[in-house]
Design an enzyme around this catalytic site. Structure first.
Site, PDB file in Angstrom:
ATOM      1  N   PHE A  47       0.815  -1.217   0.000  1.00 32.83           N
ATOM      2  CA  PHE A  47       0.000   0.000   0.000  1.00 32.83           C
ATOM      3  C   PHE A  47       0.854   1.274   0.000  1.00 32.83           C
ATOM      4  CE2 PHE A  47      -2.092   2.846   3.365  1.00 32.83           C
ATOM      5  CZ  PHE A  47      -2.713   3.661   2.431  1.00 32.83           C
ATOM      6  N   LYS A  92       7.698  -4.178  15.285  1.00 36.01           N
ATOM      7  CA  LYS A  92       8.178  -2.915  14.698  1.00 36.01           C
ATOM      8  C   LYS A  92       9.095  -2.186  15.698  1.00 36.01           C
ATOM      9  CE  LYS A  92       7.295  -1.280  11.202  1.00 36.01           C
ATOM     10  NZ  LYS A  92       7.896  -1.460   9.842  1.00 36.01           N
ATOM     11  N   THR A 135       6.101   2.889  12.663  1.00 36.52           N
ATOM     12  CA  THR A 135       4.731   3.250  13.024  1.00 36.52           C
ATOM     13  C   THR A 135       4.661   3.929  14.392  1.00 36.52           C
ATOM     14  OG1 THR A 135       2.640   2.216  13.728  1.00 36.52           O
ATOM     15  CG2 THR A 135       4.555   0.831  13.806  1.00 36.52           C
ATOM     16  N   ASP A 136       3.593   4.692  14.610  1.00 34.03           N
ATOM     17  CA  ASP A 136       3.385   5.299  15.935  1.00 34.03           C
ATOM     18  C   ASP A 136       2.952   4.251  16.964  1.00 34.03           C
ATOM     19  OD1 ASP A 136       0.809   4.819  15.012  1.00 34.03           O
ATOM     20  OD2 ASP A 136       0.040   6.833  15.428  1.00 34.03           O
ATOM     21  N   GLU A 137       2.594   3.050  16.487  1.00 35.56           N
ATOM     22  CA  GLU A 137       2.085   2.031  17.416  1.00 35.56           C
ATOM     23  C   GLU A 137       3.156   1.543  18.391  1.00 35.56           C
ATOM     24  OE1 GLU A 137      -0.606  -0.815  15.653  1.00 35.56           O
ATOM     25  OE2 GLU A 137      -1.120   0.578  14.041  1.00 35.56           O
ATOM     26  N   TYR A 191       2.401  -7.119  16.332  1.00 35.96           N
ATOM     27  CA  TYR A 191       2.837  -6.236  15.242  1.00 35.96           C
ATOM     28  C   TYR A 191       3.683  -5.086  15.782  1.00 35.96           C
ATOM     29  CZ  TYR A 191       2.582  -2.258  12.033  1.00 35.96           C
ATOM     30  OH  TYR A 191       2.904  -1.163  11.259  1.00 35.96           O
TER      31      TYR A 191
HETATM   32  P1  NAD Z   1       1.435  -3.617   3.269  1.00 33.68           P
HETATM   33  O1  NAD Z   1       1.113  -4.817   4.101  1.00 33.68           O
HETATM   34  O2  NAD Z   1       0.391  -3.033   2.389  1.00 33.68           O
HETATM   35  O3  NAD Z   1       2.690  -3.953   2.315  1.00 33.68           O
HETATM   36  C1  NAD Z   1       3.795  -4.661   2.756  1.00 33.68           C
HETATM   37  C2  NAD Z   1       4.646  -5.023   1.535  1.00 33.68           C
HETATM   38  O4  NAD Z   1       5.807  -5.722   1.983  1.00 33.68           O
HETATM   39  C3  NAD Z   1       3.926  -5.944   0.542  1.00 33.68           C
HETATM   40  O5  NAD Z   1       4.157  -5.516  -0.777  1.00 33.68           O
HETATM   41  C4  NAD Z   1       4.586  -7.301   0.792  1.00 33.68           C
HETATM   42  O6  NAD Z   1       4.595  -8.150  -0.360  1.00 33.68           O
HETATM   43  C5  NAD Z   1       5.993  -6.882   1.187  1.00 33.68           C
HETATM   44  N1  NAD Z   1       6.658  -7.901   2.005  1.00 33.68           N
HETATM   45  C6  NAD Z   1       6.163  -8.558   3.090  1.00 33.68           C
HETATM   46  N2  NAD Z   1       7.080  -9.454   3.534  1.00 33.68           N
HETATM   47  C7  NAD Z   1       8.181  -9.317   2.747  1.00 33.68           C
HETATM   48  C8  NAD Z   1       9.440  -9.952   2.724  1.00 33.68           C
HETATM   49  N3  NAD Z   1       9.764 -10.905   3.605  1.00 33.68           N
HETATM   50  N4  NAD Z   1      10.330  -9.586   1.788  1.00 33.68           N
HETATM   51  C9  NAD Z   1      10.018  -8.614   0.869  1.00 33.68           C
HETATM   52  N5  NAD Z   1       8.835  -8.002   0.834  1.00 33.68           N
HETATM   53  C10 NAD Z   1       7.911  -8.342   1.762  1.00 33.68           C
HETATM   54  O7  NAD Z   1       2.002  -2.560   4.298  1.00 33.68           O
HETATM   55  P2  NAD Z   1       1.866  -0.967   4.297  1.00 33.68           P
HETATM   56  O8  NAD Z   1       0.602  -0.600   4.972  1.00 33.68           O
HETATM   57  O9  NAD Z   1       2.168  -0.454   2.952  1.00 33.68           O
HETATM   58  O10 NAD Z   1       3.063  -0.598   5.303  1.00 33.68           O
HETATM   59  C11 NAD Z   1       4.391  -0.388   4.817  1.00 33.68           C
HETATM   60  C12 NAD Z   1       5.294  -0.048   5.986  1.00 33.68           C
HETATM   61  O11 NAD Z   1       4.818   1.129   6.626  1.00 33.68           O
HETATM   62  C13 NAD Z   1       5.369  -1.111   7.056  1.00 33.68           C
HETATM   63  O12 NAD Z   1       6.688  -1.196   7.514  1.00 33.68           O
HETATM   64  C14 NAD Z   1       4.459  -0.596   8.159  1.00 33.68           C
HETATM   65  O13 NAD Z   1       4.861  -1.064   9.433  1.00 33.68           O
HETATM   66  C15 NAD Z   1       4.654   0.892   8.020  1.00 33.68           C
HETATM   67  N6  NAD Z   1       3.523   1.746   8.456  1.00 33.68           N
HETATM   68  C16 NAD Z   1       2.257   1.480   7.996  1.00 33.68           C
HETATM   69  C17 NAD Z   1       1.209   2.324   8.379  1.00 33.68           C
HETATM   70  C18 NAD Z   1      -0.195   2.103   7.854  1.00 33.68           C
HETATM   71  O14 NAD Z   1      -1.116   2.798   8.278  1.00 33.68           O
HETATM   72  N7  NAD Z   1      -0.423   1.178   6.911  1.00 33.68           N
HETATM   73  C19 NAD Z   1       1.454   3.406   9.231  1.00 33.68           C
HETATM   74  C20 NAD Z   1       2.770   3.628   9.676  1.00 33.68           C
HETATM   75  C21 NAD Z   1       3.795   2.789   9.272  1.00 33.68           C
HETATM   76  P1  TYD Z   2      -6.612  -1.017  11.396  1.00 39.65           P
HETATM   77  O1  TYD Z   2      -7.009  -0.400  10.095  1.00 39.65           O
HETATM   78  O2  TYD Z   2      -6.438  -2.489  11.468  1.00 39.65           O
HETATM   79  O3  TYD Z   2      -5.289  -0.246  11.869  1.00 39.65           O
HETATM   80  P2  TYD Z   2      -4.483  -0.319  13.305  1.00 39.65           P
HETATM   81  O4  TYD Z   2      -5.040  -1.398  14.119  1.00 39.65           O
HETATM   82  O5  TYD Z   2      -3.089  -0.615  12.865  1.00 39.65           O
HETATM   83  O6  TYD Z   2      -4.669   1.027  13.897  1.00 39.65           O
HETATM   84  O7  TYD Z   2      -7.685  -0.609  12.476  1.00 39.65           O
HETATM   85  C1  TYD Z   2      -7.979   0.741  12.759  1.00 39.65           C
HETATM   86  C2  TYD Z   2      -8.979   0.788  13.882  1.00 39.65           C
HETATM   87  O8  TYD Z   2     -10.223   0.218  13.422  1.00 39.65           O
HETATM   88  C3  TYD Z   2      -8.563  -0.043  15.094  1.00 39.65           C
HETATM   89  O9  TYD Z   2      -8.972   0.637  16.276  1.00 39.65           O
HETATM   90  C4  TYD Z   2      -9.352  -1.332  14.944  1.00 39.65           C
HETATM   91  C5  TYD Z   2     -10.625  -0.884  14.243  1.00 39.65           C
HETATM   92  N1  TYD Z   2     -11.264  -1.890  13.340  1.00 39.65           N
HETATM   93  C6  TYD Z   2     -12.631  -2.214  13.483  1.00 39.65           C
HETATM   94  O10 TYD Z   2     -13.326  -1.683  14.373  1.00 39.65           O
HETATM   95  N2  TYD Z   2     -13.178  -3.127  12.626  1.00 39.65           N
HETATM   96  C7  TYD Z   2     -12.449  -3.741  11.647  1.00 39.65           C
HETATM   97  O11 TYD Z   2     -13.004  -4.605  10.921  1.00 39.65           O
HETATM   98  C8  TYD Z   2     -11.065  -3.387  11.497  1.00 39.65           C
HETATM   99  C9  TYD Z   2     -10.227  -4.036  10.435  1.00 39.65           C
HETATM  100  C10 TYD Z   2     -10.523  -2.448  12.366  1.00 39.65           C
END
Ligand code: NAD
Ligand code: TYD
Length: 369
Positions: A16, A175, A140-142, A171
Site C-alpha cells: 500500500f 516494529k 509506526t506510531d504504534e 505487530y
Molecule cells: P502492506 O502490508 O500493504 O505492504 C507490505 C509489503 O511488503 C507488501 O508488498 C509485501 O509483499 C511486502 N513484504 C512482506 N514481507 C516481505 C518480505 N519478507 N520480503 C520482501 N517483501 C515483503 O504494508 P503498508 O501498509 O504499505 O506498510 C508499509 C510499511 O509502513 C510497514 O513497515 C508498516 O509497518 C509501516 N507503516 C504502515 C502504516 C499504515 O497505516 N499502513 C502506518 C505507519 C507505518
Molecule cells: P486497522 O485499520 O487495522 O489499523 P491499526 O489497528 O493498525 O490502527 O484498524 C484501525 C482501527 O479500526 C482499530 O482501532 C481497529 C478498528 N477496526 C474495526 O473496528 N473493525 C475492523 O473490521 C477493522 C479491520 C478495524
C-alpha cells in the site's frame, strides 16, 4: 560523463504505502532517479498497483525476500544503491494476533538482514560510510503504545519522539524491535539512517483488511460493518501521499541518526470514520448505481473487541515540521473523498485482491466474532 542518477532500493514497494511512495517519487523526480522495487509479493503485495510505471526504463522490479541474505546482497552487487527505503513488513495487527511468528521473522529479522547487507555495501575500510548514502526505516506510531482519552478540561497527550516505547500487539512489538536494531546500527557503527514513525495511513491501493477500505468494500456489497468494542478507539489518520512526502523530505533534509514522527493531527473515533465513509458513498454514488441500494447505517454491527486493543494514537509532528519543514497537504475531508472515489472507480482492483485467500481470511477473522 553524465551524473549518475540517484538510485533507490525500495523494499515492500508493491504494498500500500510503498506503491504510493513510488508513484509520488516518479511524479516528483520523473527520470532523474532510478527505483528498484524489491518485494516478496505476499498477499499484501500487488504489482497491479504499479502497472502505470512498469514500462519506465528507470523502474526495476526484483522479486525477493528481505529475510534472505542472498536475495538482498545480490541487489547490492548488481546496482550502486544510494538510498534504501525500507517498507517491507507484515503490517496488520489482527493477523499478528493470530500468527505472531511471521511478524518477528519479516519485521525483525528482515530489518536486521537489510541493515547487514546495506552496511556490507556502504561501509569503507576505515569504518566510515560512503558519503551521501542513506537508509530510511519506515515505522509506526504504534511502537509508543496507547494514549488515554483526555478527560474534560484536560490537555490531550501526544506521542513525541522522546515518548518511551510501550508496544502491545505482536505487530507493534516487532516494529519496536526493528526500530531498536536500526538505532543500534546508528549508535554502534555510525550507520547513516533515519527512522520515521507515522500514524495510520489511508488512500488508494490499501488492502481491504484495514478499517477504511474494509468498510468501503463491505458497504458497497451490503455486508455487515464490523465495529470492534465500543467503536470509540481513536486513530490519527494521514493521507498516504503526505506520508510519502514526509519520507522523501526526511531522506533529503533530516538530520542523520534522528527519528521523526509523521502525523497531521487528525484524530477520529472509528465509528466517526465509518459514518463519514457511508455519507461519502451516498454523496458520490450516482442515483442509477445499483450499489447505492446496499449502503446503509443499518449495516453497522458491533462485534467482540480486538485483543489488547490500543485505545488512542495521536502524533505530535512538531519536530518534522520545525527541522524538516514538512506539513501535510491533504485534509481529511479531501483525502477521504479521493479515497472513496478511487475505490468506486477501481472495483476490478478490489475484486482481484479479495478473490482467493481473502475469502478464507475473512471467514477466519469475522465469522465467530
Ligand atoms: P502492506 O502490508 O500493504 O505492504 C507490505 C509489503 O511488503 C507488501 O508488498 C509485501 O509483499 C511486502 N513484504 C512482506 N514481507 C516481505 C518480505 N519478507 N520480503 C520482501 N517483501 C515483503 O504494508 P503498508 O501498509 O504499505 O506498510 C508499509 C510499511 O509502513 C510497514 O513497515 C508498516 O509497518 C509501516 N507503516 C504502515 C502504516 C499504515 O497505516 N499502513 C502506518 C505507519 C507505518
Ligand atoms: P486497522 O485499520 O487495522 O489499523 P491499526 O489497528 O493498525 O490502527 O484498524 C484501525 C482501527 O479500526 C482499530 O482501532 C481497529 C478498528 N477496526 C474495526 O473496528 N473493525 C475492523 O473490521 C477493522 C479491520 C478495524
Amino acid at each position: 560523463m553524465a551524473d549518475k542518477k540517484r538510485t533507490y532500493l525500495v523494499t515492500g514497494g508493491a504494498g500500500f504505502i510503498g506503491s504510493n511512495y513510488i508513484h509520488y517519487m516518479f511524479d516528483k523526480y520523473d527520470d532523474q532517479i532510478i527505483i528498484i522495487n524489491f518485494d516478496k509479493l505476499t498477499y499484501a503485495g500487488n504489482l497491479a498497483n504499479l502497472s502505470d510505471v512498469e514500462g519506465r526504463d528507470n523502474y526495476i522490479f526484483v522479486k525477493g525476500d528481505v529475510t534472505d541474505r542472498k536475495d538482498v546482497s545480490s541487489v547490492f552487487e548488481k546496482y550502486d544503491i544510494d538510498r534504501v527505503v525500507h517498507f517491507a513488513a507484515e503490517s496488520h495487527v489482527d493477523r499478528s494476533i493470530v500468527d505472531p511468528e511471521i511478524f518477528v521473522r519479516t519485521n525483525v529479522l528482515g530489518t536486521a538482514t537489510m541493515l547487514n547487507c546495506t552496511r556490507d555495501a556502504w561501509q569503507q575500510e576505515d569504518g566510515s560510510f560512503i558519503e551521501g548514502k542513506r537508509f530510511l526505516h519506515v515505522s509506526t506510531d504504534e511502537v509508543y503504545g496507547s494514549l488515554q482519552e483526555p478527560k474534560e478540561g484536560e490537555e490531550p497527550s501526544y506521542f513525541y519522539e522522546t515518548t518511551p516505547y510501550d508496544p502491545h500487539s505482536p505487530y507493534s512489538a516487532s516494529k519496536a524491535s526493528s526500530d531498536f536494531i536500526v538505532k543500534a546500527y546508528i549508535d554502534t557503527y555510525g550507520f547513516p539512517a533515519n527512522i520515521t514513525n507515522c500514524s495510520n495511513n489511508y488512500g488508494a491501493y490499501q488492502f481491504p483488511e484495514k478499517l477504511i477500505p474494509l468498510m468501503i468494500h463491505n458497504a458497497l456489497e451490503g455486508k455487515a460493518l464490523p465495529v470492534y468494542g465500543d467503536g470509540k478507539n481513536v486513530r490519527d489518520w494521514l493521507y498516504v501521499m503526505d506520508h510519502a512526502k514526509g519520507i522523501d523530505m526526511v531522506m533529503e533534509k533530516g538530520k542523520l541518526g534522528e527519528t521523526y514522527n509523521i502525523g497531521g493531527h487528525n484524530e477520529r473515533q472509528n465509528i466517526q470514520i465509518i459514518h463519514t465513509i457511508l455519507d461519502t458513498l451516498m454523496e458520490l454514488l450516482p442515483p442509477e448505481d445499483t450499489r447505492r441500494m446496499n449502503v446503509s447505517k443499518d449495516l453497522i454491527t458491533y462485534v467482540t473487541d480486538r485483543l489488547g486493543h490500543d485505545r488512542r494514537y495521536a502524533i505530535a509532528p512538531d519536530k518534522i515540521k520545525s527541522e524538516v519543514g514538512w506539513e501535510p497537504d491533504t485534509c481529511f475531508e479531501d483525502g477521504i473523498r479521493l479515497t472513496v472515489k478511487w475505490y468506486l472507480e477501481n472495483e476490478d482492483w478490489v475484486n482481484n485482491v479479495t478473490s482467493g485467500d481473502y475469502q478464507k481470511y475473512y471467514e477466519e477473522m469475522y465469522s465467530n466474532r
